[in-house]
Design a protein around this motif. Structure first.
Motif, PDB file in Angstrom:
ATOM      1  N   UNK A 195       0.804  -1.227   0.000  1.00 58.51           N
ATOM      2  CA  UNK A 195       0.000   0.000   0.000  1.00 58.51           C
ATOM      3  C   UNK A 195       0.837   1.277   0.000  1.00 58.51           C
ATOM      4  N   UNK A 196       0.396   2.232  -0.804  1.00 59.91           N
ATOM      5  CA  UNK A 196       0.812   3.628  -0.725  1.00 59.91           C
ATOM      6  C   UNK A 196      -0.460   4.431  -0.470  1.00 59.91           C
ATOM      7  N   UNK A 197      -0.444   5.300   0.538  1.00 61.56           N
ATOM      8  CA  UNK A 197      -1.655   6.055   0.858  1.00 61.56           C
ATOM      9  C   UNK A 197      -1.445   7.552   0.611  1.00 61.56           C
ATOM     10  N   UNK A 198      -2.540   8.237   0.369  1.00 63.78           N
ATOM     11  CA  UNK A 198      -2.567   9.690   0.296  1.00 63.78           C
ATOM     12  C   UNK A 198      -2.947  10.193   1.683  1.00 63.78           C
ATOM     13  N   UNK A 199      -2.000  10.797   2.389  1.00 65.19           N
ATOM     14  CA  UNK A 199      -2.252  11.210   3.770  1.00 65.19           C
ATOM     15  C   UNK A 199      -3.416  12.201   3.878  1.00 65.19           C
ATOM     16  N   UNK A 200      -3.664  12.962   2.830  1.00 60.87           N
ATOM     17  CA  UNK A 200      -4.765  13.921   2.862  1.00 60.87           C
ATOM     18  C   UNK A 200      -6.128  13.228   2.871  1.00 60.87           C
ATOM     19  N   UNK A 201      -6.152  11.951   2.501  1.00 58.42           N
ATOM     20  CA  UNK A 201      -7.409  11.204   2.446  1.00 58.42           C
ATOM     21  C   UNK A 201      -7.661  10.381   3.715  1.00 58.42           C
ATOM     22  N   UNK A 209      -3.430   0.838  12.108  1.00 59.06           N
ATOM     23  CA  UNK A 209      -4.206   0.792  10.877  1.00 59.06           C
ATOM     24  C   UNK A 209      -4.610   2.203  10.460  1.00 59.06           C
ATOM     25  N   UNK A 210      -4.673   2.391   9.169  1.00 55.79           N
ATOM     26  CA  UNK A 210      -5.126   3.648   8.573  1.00 55.79           C
ATOM     27  C   UNK A 210      -6.522   3.420   8.024  1.00 55.79           C
ATOM     28  N   UNK A 211      -7.371   4.404   8.213  1.00 50.75           N
ATOM     29  CA  UNK A 211      -8.731   4.304   7.700  1.00 50.75           C
ATOM     30  C   UNK A 211      -8.943   5.404   6.651  1.00 50.75           C
ATOM     31  N   UNK A 212      -9.243   4.964   5.433  1.00 54.28           N
ATOM     32  CA  UNK A 212      -9.560   5.873   4.332  1.00 54.28           C
ATOM     33  C   UNK A 212     -10.908   5.433   3.785  1.00 54.28           C
ATOM     34  N   UNK A 213     -11.910   6.325   3.891  1.00 58.56           N
ATOM     35  CA  UNK A 213     -13.279   5.949   3.538  1.00 58.56           C
ATOM     36  C   UNK A 213     -13.631   4.678   4.299  1.00 58.56           C
ATOM     37  N   UNK A 214     -14.033   3.615   3.605  1.00 56.65           N
ATOM     38  CA  UNK A 214     -14.385   2.360   4.278  1.00 56.65           C
ATOM     39  C   UNK A 214     -13.254   1.338   4.259  1.00 56.65           C
ATOM     40  N   UNK A 215     -12.081   1.772   3.871  1.00 52.47           N
ATOM     41  CA  UNK A 215     -10.942   0.857   3.737  1.00 52.47           C
ATOM     42  C   UNK A 215     -10.047   0.917   4.975  1.00 52.47           C
ATOM     43  N   UNK A 216      -9.695  -0.238   5.503  1.00 50.13           N
ATOM     44  CA  UNK A 216      -8.749  -0.347   6.614  1.00 50.13           C
ATOM     45  C   UNK A 216      -7.427  -0.862   6.064  1.00 50.13           C
ATOM     46  N   UNK A 217      -6.356  -0.081   6.252  1.00 46.15           N
ATOM     47  CA  UNK A 217      -5.051  -0.393   5.661  1.00 46.15           C
ATOM     48  C   UNK A 217      -4.022  -0.571   6.770  1.00 46.15           C
TER      49      UNK A 217
END
Length: 236
Positions: A195-201, A209-217
């Protein structure tokens, strides 16, 4: 067609013949000639080729053993005097199986098969603006799709391709996650092998864990320090 390749074979005469066939009949770029599997592994750690010509009967590691260690991004044309491995060869990322001695006619047939494969499976390329990094283009067939950088939620590596996710769509990019990572900078951060995430999202960070919308990363230990260094700049 402009493609890159390497030759892996412990027989100097076989290497020379392939080198001549490639030079005289194609526009391919021969990146290296490796005379054993270990030399090839070292080269491929630092370099990427579209495909390889791979002999089967080699010392230390056979071609079949080496094929099992290669990235799925690396396509193979086996070159061997042994017909009995043909069926097994297609359990790998194999485009063709050339029996030695390789004739010009058979090489040209393989050339057509190789170029047809890459025409059907183009290596999608990302072109990020040099100034501003506000958008980039994803190549899909003959179409270049413009994607706003800020809308991307995350990239997810999935075997031979990367899934790029926005709130409205998901696109498949036929490249390695590491290659995409090298073209991005914060707020995009690698947090996991996949995974690569957009921190602004990011909505929240909880329990590694990171939560972006309904996704747990998940955040892996390998990438945690770099990720937290970016995030710390935004912690009150």
């Amino acid at each position: 067609m402009n493609l890159t390749c390497i030759i892996i074979d412990d027989e100097p005469n076989a290497v020379s013949l392939l080198e001549i066939l490639v030079a005289q009949n194609t526009k391919w770029q021969l990146l290296s000639k490796c005379y054993d599997a270990l030399e090839a592994i070292a080269f491929l750690k630092e370099n990427k080729a579209d495909f390889i010509f791979l002999d089967i009967n080699m010392p230390q590691l056979s071609g079949m053993e080496l094929a099992g260690l290669l990235s799925r991004d690396t396509k193979i044309i086996f070159t061997t005097a042994y017909s009995e491995y043909a069926a097994e060869s297609y359990s790998f990322q194999t485009i063709d199986y050339l029996l030695k001695p390789i004739t010009l006619k058979r090489f040209l047939e393989a050339m057509q098969k190789i170029e047809a494969y890459f025409n059907l499976h183009p290596a999608n390329q990302i072109a990020i603006e040099a100034t501003g990094n506000e958008y980039f283009f994803v190549k899909s067939g003959k179409v270049l799709r413009k994607i706003l950088l800020g809308e991307i939620q995350y990239f997810e590596g999935e075997k031979e391709y990367v899934r790029m996710v926005t709130p409205t769509e998901q696109l498949l990019i036929y490249r390695r996650l590491k290659e995409i990572e090298e073209q991005l900078s914060p707020p995009f951060v690698r947090v996991h092998n996949s995974y690569i995430v957009n921190c602004k999202q990011i909505v929240k960070i909880q329990d590694n864990h990171i939560y972006i919308a309904n996704k747990q990363i998940p955040i892996s230990e390998k990438f945690r320090d770099k990720f937290m260094a970016v995030i710390s700049q935004r912690i009150f």
